[in-house]
Scaffold this motif. Structure first.
Motif, PDB file in Angstrom:
ATOM      1  N   GLU A 119       0.816  -1.216   0.000  1.00 54.17           N
ATOM      2  CA  GLU A 119       0.000   0.000   0.000  1.00 54.17           C
ATOM      3  C   GLU A 119       0.849   1.265   0.000  1.00 54.17           C
ATOM      4  O   GLU A 119       0.476   2.273  -0.609  1.00 54.17           O
ATOM      5  CB  GLU A 119      -0.938  -0.010   1.207  1.00 54.17           C
ATOM      6  CG  GLU A 119      -2.041  -1.056   1.097  1.00 54.17           C
ATOM      7  CD  GLU A 119      -2.821  -1.252   2.388  1.00 54.17           C
ATOM      8  OE1 GLU A 119      -2.290  -0.857   3.453  1.00 54.17           O
ATOM      9  OE2 GLU A 119      -3.936  -1.800   2.325  1.00 54.17           O
ATOM     10  N   ARG A 123       0.482   4.266  -2.634  1.00 53.92           N
ATOM     11  CA  ARG A 123       0.168   5.639  -2.221  1.00 53.92           C
ATOM     12  C   ARG A 123       1.202   6.615  -2.765  1.00 53.92           C
ATOM     13  O   ARG A 123       0.867   7.737  -3.153  1.00 53.92           O
ATOM     14  CB  ARG A 123       0.102   5.725  -0.696  1.00 53.92           C
ATOM     15  CG  ARG A 123      -1.131   5.089  -0.072  1.00 53.92           C
ATOM     16  CD  ARG A 123      -1.021   5.107   1.445  1.00 53.92           C
ATOM     17  NE  ARG A 123      -0.835   6.462   1.952  1.00 53.92           N
ATOM     18  CZ  ARG A 123      -0.373   6.743   3.175  1.00 53.92           C
ATOM     19  NH1 ARG A 123      -0.022   5.751   3.998  1.00 53.92           N
ATOM     20  NH2 ARG A 123      -0.241   7.988   3.567  1.00 53.92           N
ATOM     21  N   ALA A 184      -5.048  -3.900  -6.448  1.00 52.77           N
ATOM     22  CA  ALA A 184      -3.792  -3.142  -6.455  1.00 52.77           C
ATOM     23  C   ALA A 184      -3.221  -3.057  -7.873  1.00 52.77           C
ATOM     24  O   ALA A 184      -2.742  -1.997  -8.295  1.00 52.77           O
ATOM     25  CB  ALA A 184      -2.788  -3.778  -5.506  1.00 52.77           C
TER      26      ALA A 184
END
Length: 212
Positions: A119, A123, A184
Motif C-alpha cells: 500500500e 500511495r 492493487a
C-alpha cells in the motif's frame, strides 16, 4: 546516521543509499523523487506569486502551491514509511515457526505487513501522479524564467511513479489475498495511463515558453 530519514544530511542519505544497508531503498527514493518534484512546483509558484506580470495567474498559482505542499508532506512521510515497513517485515520474517501454530502466526503476520508494504508504494505513486496536473498550467502561465524547473518536476514525476509501482508489482508476488492483489494491480495500471503523454505535454509547453 539518524533513524529518521528527513533528519539526515543529503550526504548521509546518499552514503547510506550506496551502502549494503537494505534501507533506504527504491521505495524511499521514489517517494523522495516525488517530493522533490513537489518542491520544484512550489518554488516556481513562489517565483510567480506577487509578480505584476503574472497577476492574472496568481490565484491559481496559490492553489497549485497549496496542493504541491500537501503532496510534498505526504511523499516525505511515505519515504520514511517505506523504511519503517521494511523493518517491520524483517522482524516478522524472524518470528519462530517451530510449531504449526507458530508457523501459521508467522505467515499471517507476513501477509499483514506485506499488504502494508504494498500500500505504501501505491500511495507514493498516487501522490506523485497527482502532482502532474499541476505542472501544465504552471508551465503555461508561471514565471517564464523558471519554466524549466516545471519541466524538471514533470520528469521527476515520470520517474517516481513507475519506480514506486515496481515495488507494488514485486510485493504482490507474495500476497495471498487475490482480491487485494487484483485491485492493487488495477490501480497501478490506471496510474500509468496517460503518464507519458502528460509529461510530454508539459515539456512541449516548456519549449514553447523558452522560445518566447
Amino acid at each position: 546516521m539518524s533513524d529518521k530519514l528527513l533528519e539526515t544530511t543529503v550526504g548521509q542519505f546518499l552514503d547510506r543509499l550506496a551502502s549494503s544497508a537494505p534501507t533506504p531503498g527504491g521505495g524511499s527514493v521514489a517517494a523522495l523523487t516525488g517530493a522533490m518534484a513537489a518542491g520544484l512546483i512550489t518554488m516556481v509558484c513562489d517565483l510567480t506569486i506577487g509578480k505584476k506580470q503574472y497577476a492574472d495567474f496568481e490565484a491559481e498559482a496559490k492553489t497549485i502551491r497549496e496542493r504541491a505542499e500537501a503532496y510534498r508532506a505526504e511523499l516525505q512521510q511515505l519515504a520514511q514509511a517505506d523504511i519503517d515497513v521494511f523493518n517491520q517485515l524483517s522482524a516478522v520474517y524472524k518470528l519462530p515457526r517451530t510449531t504449526e501454530a507458530d508457523a501459521a502466526s508467522r505467515r499471517a503476520a507476513i501477509q499483514r505487513v506485506m499488504r502494508q508494504a504494498t500500500e505504501i508504494p501505491l500511495r507514493t505513486a498516487r501522490a506523485a501522479s497527482a502532482l502532474l496536473p499541476l505542472c501544465a498550467p504552471l508551465a503555461r502561465y508561471g514565471n517564464r524564467t523558471a519554466v524549466t524547473d516545471v519541466a524538471a518536476a514533470a520528469l521527476l514525476i515520470r520517474a517516481a511513479v513507475p519506480a514506486a509501482l515496481i515495488n507494488v508489482e514485486s510485493n504482490l508476488t507474495v500476497i495471498e489475498d487475490q482480491i487485494f492483489a487484483r485491485e492493487a494491480r488495477a490501480q497501478a495500471e490506471d496510474l500509468l495511463i496517460g503518464l507519458e503523454e502528460e509529461v510530454e505535454g508539459v515539456l512541449t509547453l516548456t519549449r514553447t515558453r523558452l522560445k518566447g
